[in-house]
Write an enzyme that holds these catalytic residues in place. Sequence first.
Site, PDB file in Angstrom:
ATOM      1  N   ARG A  36       0.839  -1.208   0.000  1.00  0.00           N
ATOM      2  CA  ARG A  36       0.000   0.000   0.000  1.00  0.00           C
ATOM      3  C   ARG A  36       0.871   1.255   0.000  1.00  0.00           C
ATOM      4  NH1 ARG A  36      -4.745  -2.063   4.236  1.00  0.00           N
ATOM      5  NH2 ARG A  36      -5.295  -3.912   2.999  1.00  0.00           N
ATOM      6  N   GLU A 180     -12.812 -15.298  11.542  1.00  0.00           N
ATOM      7  CA  GLU A 180     -13.000 -14.573  10.279  1.00  0.00           C
ATOM      8  C   GLU A 180     -12.980 -15.514   9.067  1.00  0.00           C
ATOM      9  OE1 GLU A 180     -10.881 -11.025   7.602  1.00  0.00           O
ATOM     10  OE2 GLU A 180     -10.412 -11.205   9.725  1.00  0.00           O
ATOM     11  N   LYS A 222     -16.505 -12.567  12.404  1.00  0.00           N
ATOM     12  CA  LYS A 222     -16.146 -11.501  11.464  1.00  0.00           C
ATOM     13  C   LYS A 222     -16.279 -12.045  10.042  1.00  0.00           C
ATOM     14  CE  LYS A 222     -12.537  -8.210  10.130  1.00  0.00           C
ATOM     15  NZ  LYS A 222     -11.234  -7.578  10.441  1.00  0.00           N
ATOM     16  N   ARG A 297      -9.476  -1.088   5.331  1.00  0.00           N
ATOM     17  CA  ARG A 297      -9.363  -0.065   4.282  1.00  0.00           C
ATOM     18  C   ARG A 297     -10.544   0.908   4.268  1.00  0.00           C
ATOM     19  NH1 ARG A 297      -7.643  -3.870  -0.691  1.00  0.00           N
ATOM     20  NH2 ARG A 297      -8.635  -5.381   0.672  1.00  0.00           N
TER      21      ARG A 297
END
Length: 342
Positions: A36, A180, A222, A297
């Site tokens: 990123r 998750e 999640k 994000r």
Amino acid sequence: MMNDINKVLKSTAKRLVADHKGLLAMDESVSTCNKRFEKLGIPQTAEFRRLYRELIVTTPGLGDYLNGAILFDETIYQSTSDGIPFVKKLREAGVLPGIKVDEGTIDLIGSPGERITTGLKDLPERLKTYSEAGMRFAKWRAVFSISTGVPTKAAIEANTRELAIYAKYCQEAAIVPIVEPEVLITGMHSIERCHAVTGSVLAELFVQLREHDVNYEHIILKPNMVTSGDSAEMQATPMSVAQHTIECLANHVPAGVPGIAFLSGGQPPATAIANLNAMNLKNGFATPWPVTFSFSRAIQQPALEFWAGKADKVIGAQNLLYTQLERCRQARKGVYRIDADK
């Protein structure tokens, strides 16, 4: 002893989804963070990663919006420029620190194109260390792709089994597991296909949790939202996403689960927030568990792009982070208005 552990787990799980707040996933690995940074021309060094995370943890008012922050191993040992450990800074803001404990994915043998998450080998020892460092909860991510013939039953069983083992290890260490299972948004699939695959994953997940004696009243789930694939010609509306997601969860997630904290899964920030808002609209969907956010994000990206590694952009970036958190809290309440933001 077990009763004491259960009290800690119950208290932590309840707190993580309380008061119309959510979780911030700031647990990007070194490689993910560097990728990123590279896109924005930010130096890919430990010091710039520290500076960026300092920007986050020193944002005023974090505790007004967050119950917890998921950290990466590197981050829990870092401090602000004036020497205050990040973990202490978060606690002072009223934000519980948690830790990502999976070690990424590798190819799943016998299932071309599918992945399995690693990190179980020394997990009990690492959890002990993390507990001593003040971590109150942990996270483990499993990923499932959608394409022709994928995900396979073998991949679903293997990944959910490891999620269950991880969750059991966490509960034995008095650490709340964030479980998750992420069905990836990548692809041309319809929202109906995503619904079916997500349902299959959740069904097997709770089979595995039961088989491994995991108390699902002491976990936070999640999951992904049920959406169209990101390349699908027909993109579902927020209300359609909400309807499919809540229906899918209601069919597979026990009412005793303390809360659902959605990942954003690569959705544009405004889309993820609008979808969460649709699930929480008054006179909308009645759910037995709180429905909140555990975004990465969707909260961080505007601030990261504005900061771009520049010292004189820190305050402006923090303002953007604060704005995204406010939007997420509004969506948690079901009062977010995208037209007002525009």
